[in-house]
Write a protein that holds these residues in place. Structure first.
Motif, PDB file in Angstrom:
ATOM      1  N   ASN A  86       0.795  -1.220   0.000  1.00 27.88           N
ATOM      2  CA  ASN A  86       0.000   0.000   0.000  1.00 27.88           C
ATOM      3  C   ASN A  86       0.830   1.273   0.000  1.00 27.88           C
ATOM      4  N   VAL A  87       2.057   1.185   0.487  1.00 23.14           N
ATOM      5  CA  VAL A  87       2.834   2.403   0.725  1.00 23.14           C
ATOM      6  C   VAL A  87       3.479   2.898  -0.561  1.00 23.14           C
ATOM      7  N   HIS A  88       3.285   4.177  -0.869  1.00 25.55           N
ATOM      8  CA  HIS A  88       3.915   4.784  -2.041  1.00 25.55           C
ATOM      9  C   HIS A  88       5.148   5.595  -1.647  1.00 25.55           C
ATOM     10  N   TYR A  89       5.057   6.332  -0.538  1.00 23.96           N
ATOM     11  CA  TYR A  89       6.162   7.192  -0.120  1.00 23.96           C
ATOM     12  C   TYR A  89       6.395   7.059   1.381  1.00 23.96           C
ATOM     13  N   VAL A  90       7.671   7.066   1.765  1.00 20.02           N
ATOM     14  CA  VAL A  90       8.054   7.174   3.166  1.00 20.02           C
ATOM     15  C   VAL A  90       8.968   8.385   3.280  1.00 20.02           C
ATOM     16  N   VAL A  91       8.634   9.286   4.201  1.00 17.37           N
ATOM     17  CA  VAL A  91       9.372  10.537   4.336  1.00 17.37           C
ATOM     18  C   VAL A  91       9.948  10.652   5.740  1.00 17.37           C
ATOM     19  N   THR A  92      11.233  10.962   5.821  1.00 14.13           N
ATOM     20  CA  THR A  92      11.872  11.319   7.089  1.00 14.13           C
ATOM     21  C   THR A  92      12.547  12.669   6.894  1.00 14.13           C
ATOM     22  N   GLU A  93      13.263  13.112   7.913  1.00 13.04           N
ATOM     23  CA  GLU A  93      13.985  14.385   7.781  1.00 13.04           C
ATOM     24  C   GLU A  93      15.151  14.282   6.815  1.00 13.04           C
ATOM     25  N   TYR A  94      15.427  13.059   6.300  1.00 11.07           N
ATOM     26  CA  TYR A  94      16.522  12.881   5.342  1.00 11.07           C
ATOM     27  C   TYR A  94      16.043  12.694   3.909  1.00 11.07           C
ATOM     28  N   GLY A  95      14.751  12.846   3.680  1.00  7.71           N
ATOM     29  CA  GLY A  95      14.300  12.805   2.305  1.00  7.71           C
ATOM     30  C   GLY A  95      13.042  11.989   2.082  1.00  7.71           C
ATOM     31  N   VAL A  96      12.774  11.728   0.805  1.00  8.58           N
ATOM     32  CA  VAL A  96      11.573  11.016   0.369  1.00  8.58           C
ATOM     33  C   VAL A  96      11.981   9.701  -0.277  1.00  8.58           C
ATOM     34  N   ALA A  97      11.482   8.600   0.249  1.00 11.75           N
ATOM     35  CA  ALA A  97      11.685   7.285  -0.359  1.00 11.75           C
ATOM     36  C   ALA A  97      10.449   6.943  -1.176  1.00 11.75           C
ATOM     37  N   SER A  98      10.649   6.688  -2.458  1.00 13.05           N
ATOM     38  CA  SER A  98       9.550   6.343  -3.353  1.00 13.05           C
ATOM     39  C   SER A  98       9.530   4.830  -3.531  1.00 13.05           C
ATOM     40  N   LEU A  99       8.431   4.173  -3.109  1.00 11.66           N
ATOM     41  CA  LEU A  99       8.405   2.710  -3.047  1.00 11.66           C
ATOM     42  C   LEU A  99       7.516   2.042  -4.093  1.00 11.66           C
ATOM     43  N   LYS A 100       6.547   2.746  -4.625  1.00 16.84           N
ATOM     44  CA  LYS A 100       5.604   2.100  -5.537  1.00 16.84           C
ATOM     45  C   LYS A 100       6.332   1.552  -6.764  1.00 16.84           C
ATOM     46  N   GLY A 101       6.072   0.301  -7.049  1.00 15.29           N
ATOM     47  CA  GLY A 101       6.671  -0.325  -8.220  1.00 15.29           C
ATOM     48  C   GLY A 101       8.121  -0.708  -8.051  1.00 15.29           C
ATOM     49  N   LYS A 102       8.656  -0.608  -6.854  1.00 16.81           N
ATOM     50  CA  LYS A 102      10.060  -0.921  -6.610  1.00 16.81           C
ATOM     51  C   LYS A 102      10.214  -2.357  -6.111  1.00 16.81           C
ATOM     52  N   SER A 103      11.309  -2.982  -6.521  1.00 15.03           N
ATOM     53  CA  SER A 103      11.628  -4.327  -6.032  1.00 15.03           C
ATOM     54  C   SER A 103      12.045  -4.235  -4.568  1.00 15.03           C
ATOM     55  N   ILE A 104      12.158  -5.378  -3.924  1.00 14.09           N
ATOM     56  CA  ILE A 104      12.584  -5.398  -2.518  1.00 14.09           C
ATOM     57  C   ILE A 104      13.952  -4.748  -2.372  1.00 14.09           C
ATOM     58  N   ARG A 105      14.867  -5.057  -3.279  1.00 15.00           N
ATOM     59  CA  ARG A 105      16.205  -4.463  -3.180  1.00 15.00           C
ATOM     60  C   ARG A 105      16.147  -2.956  -3.386  1.00 15.00           C
ATOM     61  N   GLU A 106      15.355  -2.515  -4.351  1.00 11.48           N
ATOM     62  CA  GLU A 106      15.239  -1.073  -4.604  1.00 11.48           C
ATOM     63  C   GLU A 106      14.572  -0.361  -3.435  1.00 11.48           C
ATOM     64  N   ARG A 107      13.572  -1.014  -2.837  1.00 12.20           N
ATOM     65  CA  ARG A 107      12.918  -0.435  -1.657  1.00 12.20           C
ATOM     66  C   ARG A 107      13.910  -0.275  -0.514  1.00 12.20           C
ATOM     67  N   ALA A 108      14.704  -1.319  -0.302  1.00  7.41           N
ATOM     68  CA  ALA A 108      15.682  -1.266   0.783  1.00  7.41           C
ATOM     69  C   ALA A 108      16.639  -0.094   0.587  1.00  7.41           C
ATOM     70  N   LEU A 109      17.119   0.099  -0.640  1.00  4.59           N
ATOM     71  CA  LEU A 109      18.052   1.195  -0.903  1.00  4.59           C
ATOM     72  C   LEU A 109      17.373   2.548  -0.734  1.00  4.59           C
ATOM     73  N   GLU A 110      16.127   2.650  -1.175  1.00  6.98           N
ATOM     74  CA  GLU A 110      15.390   3.896  -0.998  1.00  6.98           C
ATOM     75  C   GLU A 110      15.232   4.220   0.483  1.00  6.98           C
ATOM     76  N   LEU A 111      14.880   3.215   1.278  1.00  2.00           N
ATOM     77  CA  LEU A 111      14.620   3.457   2.693  1.00  2.00           C
ATOM     78  C   LEU A 111      15.907   3.678   3.484  1.00  2.00           C
ATOM     79  N   ILE A 112      16.978   2.991   3.097  1.00  2.00           N
ATOM     80  CA  ILE A 112      18.259   3.241   3.747  1.00  2.00           C
ATOM     81  C   ILE A 112      18.680   4.692   3.510  1.00  2.00           C
ATOM     82  N   ARG A 113      18.370   5.198   2.336  1.00  2.22           N
ATOM     83  CA  ARG A 113      18.743   6.579   2.005  1.00  2.22           C
ATOM     84  C   ARG A 113      18.075   7.588   2.932  1.00  2.22           C
ATOM     85  N   VAL A 114      16.857   7.309   3.415  1.00  2.00           N
ATOM     86  CA  VAL A 114      16.170   8.263   4.282  1.00  2.00           C
ATOM     87  C   VAL A 114      16.310   7.905   5.758  1.00  2.00           C
ATOM     88  N   ALA A 115      17.093   6.863   6.046  1.00  3.02           N
ATOM     89  CA  ALA A 115      17.407   6.539   7.440  1.00  3.02           C
ATOM     90  C   ALA A 115      18.454   7.512   7.959  1.00  3.02           C
TER      91      ALA A 115
END
Length: 614
Positions: free
Chosen positions: A379-408
């Motif tokens: 269901n989740v399209h975007y996750v936002v922290t103070e370090y940016g926006v992670a875009s998850l829709k249509g992303k593979s598990i590996r791509e999601r992980a990299l997106e989310l690590i970027r905003v950690a």
């Protein structure tokens, strides 16, 4: 017309031990009425009190009343209720807010009585549920007895908030101010999150939001937007500034146009006065406001919700901390679902990257043992922290992980990348975790409007591996030859990964992207490579053919020069094919000078950074 009030409740004739009673909640708990029941409870036992979030004192949940009441709450709030749930004296029933009313209608939680807090009746005999219509209205419509606290402090709200005095079996008159919740101060962390979220909101969008620092910060940064609408389960004080700024008109809404639609309000007296007799704000039952298909009737629906933690696949934990239940499901899934099927909609989860004074990451490799998933990874399209926006829709598990690590938080990124290797396949060449460019400041994203189109300038990062590969294959042979001095035939995933995995504290790599929903397209890339031997760096650029001549390379170069100067780098060099006259011109416009080169097919340019005037 003159309507007389019914008499006070005769509790022994109305209730009996073991019955189920609903108590109105949020800021409009009928405290005096509940106390009246407690004071006249002799002979009663095992009364089940059902309610949602109950603000203010909740004496019925105290240990001393465990024989009299058994609390069953849909949302845990307040010390007494939380303690009762922890100790097993109270129950927590998870349920989507949109579906709670069905528990009353189908007999799953059949109600014997409802206790509500209402305004005095008007000349036609109608009382208003005021700031808490939500599930109260559904409870009123599906019970045997309605018992009310008539309270002059309850605002009269528009919409479907009215209960006729003839529907009320008994009442007491008790004027109690609604519970006030002061808006929390907005700290730097919330400011940054609010700025990032606001960048995802386009003019004409319809908003849903909650309470707390992040929603307050987000709404603050939306005051310069235009033609916004509101369809939200709750309202807070932040709505007042947004409405007064003129950003909210509700004219672009495609469901209840012209009106703010909500089901309850929590805030200060100022908010309660603001909604009182305000025809522009309409309150409806949660079964209506939170119904996903109704939410989706709003085009460009933006749902902004929070979380306690998010794992690297995108699973959202929102109601529990490990085995400890903390709050409730509420309307998060309703609005995430509704926004995801809305035309142009965006479901957003916004949260701080850490907890407990930055000792715990809220972005986790796997959810804490015992914690429950409220919103699924699908269901989740975007996750936002103070370090940016992670875009998850249509992303593979590996791509999601990299997106989310970027905003950690930066200090957890290396650990998260290592941990994800133990659970999911990560190629051997994926060695570096995302890093920020300190010189860009707290917001690593800059909105650009170029010839009427919206783009974003930001650091290149490992999650861009596939995007950079697509960018490469979009080039013509001529562009590749001018950029690389030869005609490369392939951009493997491994090579692309190496190009986007940049140590931004040493080198620097920026890109300009276009974001259409969750689809991100790279349109220009600029970078410099640092050479510590002589404290110099080499710059290079490439722009998508369809956007050449629009100033993207010039914007990237100006930003890279600024970064290099802040780092104290002595000079910046560039090597450009002699035939690439547009690129040579860009460098010369930024005060680069040509130097002698042995290769007549190549032009070498140098900028002494201490002399740069850019």
């Amino acid at each position: 017309m003159d309507f007389s009030l019914p008499g006070p409740p005769n509790w022994p004739s109305m209730l009996k031990s073991g019955c189920r009673v609903f108590v109105g909640g949020h800021a409009s708990v009928p405290h005096a009425l509940v106390q009246n029941l407690i004071d006249n409870s002799k002979g009663f036992s095992d009364i089940e009190l059902v309610h949602g979030l109950a603000l203010g004192d909740t004496p019925w949940a105290k240990e001393e009343y465990r024989q009299l009441f058994k609390v069953n709450t849909f949302f845990i709030g307040g010390d007494e209720v939380r303690r009762a749930v922890d100790e097993g004296r109270a129950d927590y029933t998870p349920c989507f807010l949109s579906e709670i009313s069905s528990l009353f209608t189908d007999g799953t939680l059949a109600l014997d009585a409802v206790l509500i807090n209402v305004s005095p009746p008007d000349e036609f005999g109608y009382c208003s549920l005021g700031a808490s219509v939500d599930i109260c209205m559904s409870a009123v419509r599906h019970t045997k007895l309605v018992i009310a606290q008539i309270n002059r402090h309850v605002p009269r709200t528009a919409g479907h908030s009215y209960v006729h005095i003839n529907e009320i079996s008994a009442c007491i008159e008790a004027d109690e101010p609604l519970i006030e919740v002061t808006p929390p101060p907005i700290d730097t962390q919330a400011e940054r999150i609010g700025q990032y979220v606001s960048m995802l909101v386009e003019d004409g969008a319809t908003l849903q939001f909650g309470i707390g620092k992040i929603p307050s910060a987000t709404l603050k940064y939306l005051c310069n937007h235009k033609e916004l609408g509101i369809h939200s389960e709750m309202l807070t004080d932040s709505i007042i500034e947004l409405l007064e700024s003129g950003a909210v008109t509700n004219r672009k809404k495609t469901f209840h146009p012209g009106k703010v639609v909500t089901s309850f309000a929590i805030g200060s007296r100022k908010l309660y006065d603001f909604i009182d007799n305000n025809p522009h704000i309409e309150f409806y039952a949660s079964s209506y406001v939170n119904k996903p298909t109704n939410i989706a009737k709003n085009d460009n629906m933006i749902a902004i919700n929070s979380a306690l933690e998010v794992d690297l696949t995108g699973q959202v934990v929102a109601d529990s901390i490990g085995y400890d239940f903390y709050s409730g499901i509420g309307g998060q899934v309703d609005f995430v679902t509704g926004a995801s099927i809305s035309r142009g909609g965006k479901p957003i989860i916004a949260l701080p990257s850490t907890a407990k004074n930055e000792t715990v990451s809220r972005i986790v490799a796997s959810i804490t043992e015992g914690a429950g998933v409220v919103t699924s990874r699908g269901n989740v399209h975007y996750v936002v922290t103070e370090y940016g926006v992670a875009s998850l829709k249509g992303k593979s598990i590996r791509e999601r992980a990299l997106e989310l690590i970027r905003v950690a938080h930066p200090k957890f990124r290396a650990q998260l990348l290592e941990e994800v290797r133990t659970h999911y396949w990560v190629p051997h060449y994926q060695e570096k975790y995302p890093t920020d460019i300190p010189e860009l400041g707290g917001i690593q994203l800059q909105k650009l409007v170029i010839q009427g189109e919206t783009f974003y300038l930001r650091p290149l990062n490992p999650a861009d591996e596939r995007r950079l590969q697509e960018f490469f294959y979009s080039h013509t042979k001529e562009t590749l030859r001018l950029r690389y001095n030869y005609d490369p035939k392939q951009m493997s995933r491994e090579k692309s990964c190496n190009l986007v995995s940049v140590d931004q504290s040493s080198d620097a790599a920026l890109c300009i992207v276009r974001q259409d929903g969750s689809r991100v397209t790279i349109h220009a890339v600029g970078r410099f490579y640092y050479y510590p031997a002589d404290n110099s760096c080499e710059a290079a650029f490439v722009t998508r053919e369809t956007h050449q001549g629009k100033g993207m390379a010039s914007r990237l170069l100006a930003r890279l020069i600024d970064i290099a100067r802040q780092r104290g780098i002595a000079k910046m060099m560039a090597y450009v094919r002699a035939a690439n006259k547009p690129m040579i011109t860009i460098f010369e416009q930024h005060n680069f000078t040509r130097v002698f080169s042995d290769d007549p097919t190549e032009v070498e340019l140098v900028l002494k950074l201490e002399d740069a005037n850019v």
